[in-house]
Design a protein around this motif. Sequence first.
Motif, PDB file in Angstrom:
ATOM      1  N   MET A   1      40.620  27.009  45.819  1.00  0.00           N
ATOM      2  CA  MET A   1      41.466  27.431  44.724  1.00  0.00           C
ATOM      3  C   MET A   1      42.332  28.597  45.200  1.00  0.00           C
ATOM      4  O   MET A   1      41.878  29.469  45.914  1.00  0.00           O
ATOM      5  N   GLN A   2      43.560  28.575  44.783  1.00  0.00           N
ATOM      6  CA  GLN A   2      44.541  29.572  45.212  1.00  0.00           C
ATOM      7  C   GLN A   2      45.120  30.271  43.978  1.00  0.00           C
ATOM      8  O   GLN A   2      45.628  29.612  43.078  1.00  0.00           O
ATOM      9  N   GLU A   3      44.979  31.588  43.944  1.00  0.00           N
ATOM     10  CA  GLU A   3      45.589  32.376  42.876  1.00  0.00           C
ATOM     11  C   GLU A   3      46.907  32.921  43.386  1.00  0.00           C
ATOM     12  O   GLU A   3      46.932  33.637  44.380  1.00  0.00           O
ATOM     13  N   ILE A   4      47.986  32.560  42.721  1.00  0.00           N
ATOM     14  CA  ILE A   4      49.302  33.042  43.133  1.00  0.00           C
ATOM     15  C   ILE A   4      49.599  34.280  42.309  1.00  0.00           C
ATOM     16  O   ILE A   4      49.540  34.248  41.075  1.00  0.00           O
ATOM     17  N   LYS A   5      49.896  35.375  43.002  1.00  0.00           N
ATOM     18  CA  LYS A   5      50.077  36.668  42.350  1.00  0.00           C
ATOM     19  C   LYS A   5      51.515  37.156  42.443  1.00  0.00           C
ATOM     20  O   LYS A   5      52.241  36.798  43.365  1.00  0.00           O
ATOM     21  N   ALA A   6      51.891  37.969  41.473  1.00  0.00           N
ATOM     22  CA  ALA A   6      53.217  38.582  41.481  1.00  0.00           C
ATOM     23  C   ALA A   6      53.306  39.543  42.659  1.00  0.00           C
ATOM     24  O   ALA A   6      52.390  40.320  42.909  1.00  0.00           O
ATOM     25  N   THR A   7      54.409  39.487  43.390  1.00  0.00           N
ATOM     26  CA  THR A   7      54.596  40.354  44.550  1.00  0.00           C
ATOM     27  C   THR A   7      55.226  41.686  44.168  1.00  0.00           C
ATOM     28  O   THR A   7      55.275  42.602  44.975  1.00  0.00           O
ATOM     29  N   MET A   8      55.732  41.761  42.935  1.00  0.00           N
ATOM     30  CA  MET A   8      56.285  43.021  42.428  1.00  0.00           C
ATOM     31  C   MET A   8      56.321  42.937  40.907  1.00  0.00           C
ATOM     32  O   MET A   8      56.175  41.860  40.332  1.00  0.00           O
ATOM     33  N   ILE A  15      59.703  29.341  35.066  1.00  0.00           N
ATOM     34  CA  ILE A  15      58.519  28.653  35.580  1.00  0.00           C
ATOM     35  C   ILE A  15      58.985  27.266  36.017  1.00  0.00           C
ATOM     36  O   ILE A  15      59.578  26.524  35.231  1.00  0.00           O
ATOM     37  N   LEU A  16      58.748  26.934  37.282  1.00  0.00           N
ATOM     38  CA  LEU A  16      59.324  25.727  37.868  1.00  0.00           C
ATOM     39  C   LEU A  16      58.433  24.489  37.794  1.00  0.00           C
ATOM     40  O   LEU A  16      58.891  23.381  38.082  1.00  0.00           O
ATOM     41  N   PHE A  17      57.145  24.665  37.450  1.00  0.00           N
ATOM     42  CA  PHE A  17      56.203  23.544  37.376  1.00  0.00           C
ATOM     43  C   PHE A  17      55.413  23.630  36.079  1.00  0.00           C
ATOM     44  O   PHE A  17      55.334  24.679  35.462  1.00  0.00           O
ATOM     45  N   LYS A  18      54.792  22.501  35.722  1.00  0.00           N
ATOM     46  CA  LYS A  18      53.895  22.445  34.568  1.00  0.00           C
ATOM     47  C   LYS A  18      52.477  22.238  35.077  1.00  0.00           C
ATOM     48  O   LYS A  18      52.272  21.749  36.193  1.00  0.00           O
ATOM     49  N   GLU A  19      51.501  22.571  34.236  1.00  0.00           N
ATOM     50  CA  GLU A  19      50.109  22.321  34.601  1.00  0.00           C
ATOM     51  C   GLU A  19      49.921  20.830  34.870  1.00  0.00           C
ATOM     52  O   GLU A  19      50.472  19.990  34.163  1.00  0.00           O
ATOM     53  N   GLY A  20      49.174  20.524  35.932  1.00  0.00           N
ATOM     54  CA  GLY A  20      48.913  19.138  36.305  1.00  0.00           C
ATOM     55  C   GLY A  20      49.863  18.585  37.347  1.00  0.00           C
ATOM     56  O   GLY A  20      49.597  17.539  37.938  1.00  0.00           O
ATOM     57  N   GLU A  21      50.980  19.261  37.591  1.00  0.00           N
ATOM     58  CA  GLU A  21      51.941  18.776  38.585  1.00  0.00           C
ATOM     59  C   GLU A  21      51.504  19.164  40.000  1.00  0.00           C
ATOM     60  O   GLU A  21      50.837  20.180  40.201  1.00  0.00           O
ATOM     61  N   GLY A  47      48.852  21.627  46.496  1.00  0.00           N
ATOM     62  CA  GLY A  47      47.767  21.372  45.546  1.00  0.00           C
ATOM     63  C   GLY A  47      48.320  20.988  44.190  1.00  0.00           C
ATOM     64  O   GLY A  47      49.479  20.608  44.050  1.00  0.00           O
ATOM     65  N   THR A  48      47.461  21.110  43.187  1.00  0.00           N
ATOM     66  CA  THR A  48      47.813  20.792  41.806  1.00  0.00           C
ATOM     67  C   THR A  48      47.807  22.075  40.989  1.00  0.00           C
ATOM     68  O   THR A  48      46.875  22.873  41.103  1.00  0.00           O
ATOM     69  N   VAL A  49      48.825  22.258  40.164  1.00  0.00           N
ATOM     70  CA  VAL A  49      48.876  23.427  39.286  1.00  0.00           C
ATOM     71  C   VAL A  49      47.776  23.259  38.234  1.00  0.00           C
ATOM     72  O   VAL A  49      47.815  22.338  37.424  1.00  0.00           O
ATOM     73  N   LYS A  50      46.777  24.139  38.265  1.00  0.00           N
ATOM     74  CA  LYS A  50      45.653  24.063  37.337  1.00  0.00           C
ATOM     75  C   LYS A  50      45.882  24.912  36.100  1.00  0.00           C
ATOM     76  O   LYS A  50      45.467  24.539  35.009  1.00  0.00           O
ATOM     77  N   PHE A  59      56.297  40.123  30.977  1.00  0.00           N
ATOM     78  CA  PHE A  59      56.386  41.136  32.025  1.00  0.00           C
ATOM     79  C   PHE A  59      55.091  41.093  32.819  1.00  0.00           C
ATOM     80  O   PHE A  59      54.002  41.021  32.235  1.00  0.00           O
ATOM     81  N   VAL A  60      55.182  41.118  34.145  1.00  0.00           N
ATOM     82  CA  VAL A  60      54.001  41.134  35.011  1.00  0.00           C
ATOM     83  C   VAL A  60      54.070  42.331  35.946  1.00  0.00           C
ATOM     84  O   VAL A  60      55.147  42.813  36.273  1.00  0.00           O
ATOM     85  N   ASN A  61      52.903  42.795  36.339  1.00  0.00           N
ATOM     86  CA  ASN A  61      52.797  43.871  37.312  1.00  0.00           C
ATOM     87  C   ASN A  61      52.466  43.287  38.676  1.00  0.00           C
ATOM     88  O   ASN A  61      51.921  42.178  38.772  1.00  0.00           O
ATOM     89  N   GLU A  62      52.764  44.021  39.712  1.00  0.00           N
ATOM     90  CA  GLU A  62      52.422  43.584  41.073  1.00  0.00           C
ATOM     91  C   GLU A  62      50.931  43.307  41.146  1.00  0.00           C
ATOM     92  O   GLU A  62      50.119  44.101  40.681  1.00  0.00           O
ATOM     93  N   GLY A  63      50.574  42.148  41.682  1.00  0.00           N
ATOM     94  CA  GLY A  63      49.169  41.771  41.832  1.00  0.00           C
ATOM     95  C   GLY A  63      48.612  40.952  40.682  1.00  0.00           C
ATOM     96  O   GLY A  63      47.514  40.404  40.790  1.00  0.00           O
ATOM     97  N   ASP A  64      49.339  40.820  39.577  1.00  0.00           N
ATOM     98  CA  ASP A  64      48.879  39.992  38.463  1.00  0.00           C
ATOM     99  C   ASP A  64      48.862  38.524  38.894  1.00  0.00           C
ATOM    100  O   ASP A  64      49.800  38.049  39.538  1.00  0.00           O
ATOM    101  N   VAL A  65      47.801  37.805  38.518  1.00  0.00           N
ATOM    102  CA  VAL A  65      47.734  36.370  38.793  1.00  0.00           C
ATOM    103  C   VAL A  65      48.654  35.667  37.813  1.00  0.00           C
ATOM    104  O   VAL A  65      48.557  35.868  36.599  1.00  0.00           O
ATOM    105  N   ILE A  66      49.573  34.851  38.345  1.00  0.00           N
ATOM    106  CA  ILE A  66      50.518  34.168  37.461  1.00  0.00           C
ATOM    107  C   ILE A  66      50.292  32.653  37.416  1.00  0.00           C
ATOM    108  O   ILE A  66      50.547  32.032  36.404  1.00  0.00           O
ATOM    109  N   VAL A  67      49.793  32.078  38.513  1.00  0.00           N
ATOM    110  CA  VAL A  67      49.531  30.624  38.561  1.00  0.00           C
ATOM    111  C   VAL A  67      48.286  30.391  39.401  1.00  0.00           C
ATOM    112  O   VAL A  67      48.055  31.086  40.392  1.00  0.00           O
TER     113      VAL A  67
END
Length: 70
Positions: A1-8, A15-21, A47-50, A59-67
């Motif tokens: 599993m991969q957590e994609i985080k905000a870099t800043m 948002i370019l994808f939907k869950e399940g894509e 992988g698949t967007v879960k 608004f997100v902060n650096e390090g927040d998990v977004i996908v």
Amino acid sequence: MQEIKATMAGSVWKILFKEGEQVGANEDVVILESMKMEIPIATEKAGTVKEIKVAEGDFVNEGDVIVVVA
């Protein structure tokens, strides 16, 4: 599993994808807007967007998990 985080800190512009894509390795999944710049956030592995943990306009902060991709 991969957590994609905000870099800043910034706003979720698009948002370019939907869950399940399916996403490819190094593919942009979210675009943040910060200081009038667009910052693409990409996957590391294919992988698949879960789960999408943000909505456009949030608004997100650096390090927040977004996908989460599995």
